[in-house]
Motif scaffolding. Sequence first.
Motif, PDB file in Angstrom:
ATOM      1  N   LEU A   1      -1.174   4.581  -1.365  1.00 26.03           N
ATOM      2  CA  LEU A   1      -2.408   4.505  -0.350  1.00 26.03           C
ATOM      3  C   LEU A   1      -1.880   4.963   0.802  1.00 26.03           C
ATOM      4  O   LEU A   1      -2.618   5.497   1.615  1.00 26.03           O
TER       5      LEU A   1
ATOM      6  N   PRO B   1      -5.309  -5.900  -5.048  1.00 24.87           N
ATOM      7  CA  PRO B   1      -5.468  -5.817  -3.711  1.00 24.87           C
ATOM      8  C   PRO B   1      -5.905  -7.028  -3.024  1.00 24.87           C
ATOM      9  O   PRO B   1      -6.359  -7.979  -3.588  1.00 24.87           O
TER      10      PRO B   1
ATOM     11  N   LYS C   1       0.522  10.645  -5.369  1.00 23.72           N
ATOM     12  CA  LYS C   1      -0.955  10.186  -5.283  1.00 23.72           C
ATOM     13  C   LYS C   1      -0.934   8.925  -5.953  1.00 23.72           C
ATOM     14  O   LYS C   1      -0.382   8.621  -6.936  1.00 23.72           O
ATOM     15  N   ALA C   2      -1.802   8.008  -5.510  1.00 26.04           N
ATOM     16  CA  ALA C   2      -2.041   6.616  -6.087  1.00 26.04           C
ATOM     17  C   ALA C   2      -2.309   6.810  -7.812  1.00 26.04           C
ATOM     18  O   ALA C   2      -1.803   5.955  -8.300  1.00 26.04           O
TER      19      ALA C   2
ATOM     20  N   LYS D   1       0.851  -0.950  -0.024  1.00 29.03           N
ATOM     21  CA  LYS D   1       0.065   0.003  -0.241  1.00 29.03           C
ATOM     22  C   LYS D   1       0.652   1.369  -0.021  1.00 29.03           C
ATOM     23  O   LYS D   1       0.601   2.353  -0.596  1.00 29.03           O
ATOM     24  N   THR D   2       1.922   1.046   0.611  1.00 29.71           N
ATOM     25  CA  THR D   2       2.933   2.304   0.847  1.00 29.71           C
ATOM     26  C   THR D   2       3.593   2.649  -0.678  1.00 29.71           C
ATOM     27  O   THR D   2       3.472   3.692  -1.034  1.00 29.71           O
TER      28      THR D   2
ATOM     29  N   SER E   1       2.173   1.834  -3.504  1.00 30.58           N
ATOM     30  CA  SER E   1       1.144   2.090  -4.470  1.00 30.58           C
ATOM     31  C   SER E   1       0.654   3.436  -4.114  1.00 30.58           C
ATOM     32  O   SER E   1      -0.351   3.936  -4.559  1.00 30.58           O
TER      33      SER E   1
END
Length: 234
Positions: free
Chosen positions: A50, A82, A69-70, A45-46, A48
């Motif tokens: 998020l 995900p 930003k993602a 997540k980091t 990508s």
Amino acid sequence: MLKVDNIDVYYGAIHALKGISLEVNQGEIVTLIGANGAGKSTTLKTISGLLKPKSGAIYFEGQNITGKKAPDIVKMGISQVPEGRRVFANLTVLENLELGAYLRNDKQGIQEDMEKVFVRFPRLKERLKQLAGTLSGGEQQMLAMGRALMSRPRVLLLDEPSMGLAPILVQEIFNIIKDINATGTTILLVEQNAHMALSIAHKAYVLETGKIVLSGPAQELAQSEEVKKAYLGG
């Protein structure tokens, strides 16, 4: 191609990632293994966009992407599948795939990539008009992977692709991951099934409570007594 350099990530007061560093070279499958709560999904997540690291940096093809930003990170060529698939349940299979190409406007390229998805996942073609929420778990996983491929990623982040799937489907999903890699996409794979992950990866990192405790060629880690005891049931 992708470098995570000494990142620290917090959820409120919880120190989730503690100085994690890893590298993914072009053409590799790199896997992160570890128990639940070790920080594997947080790492993806980091990368990508998020989550934002408190310190440290992330580089993609030499460019610092920390804190971007993602959608910008997707545009640059990193897509994530995900955990839990997260398909848009009330949209059709086709609409889900089209959303994967949301940031693109090359109509012909999108059509070509759609055809490639159908070759790789024939079942999706049979269910184009079906609502994604009515698909089986395996089909939803295929759809989530197909959707990510529609953005034409150079690096694909896969978060627990085998979770909740029957063993025969797990084998199929892993064969597809190998095939996606063989056709030129670099992969960073987070996976509870350490045995399967190590069998297809070039390199592996072992996470424990937010720290990398072991790393090396996947085949070597698969033979390591420590890894066997902790993750391979031996």
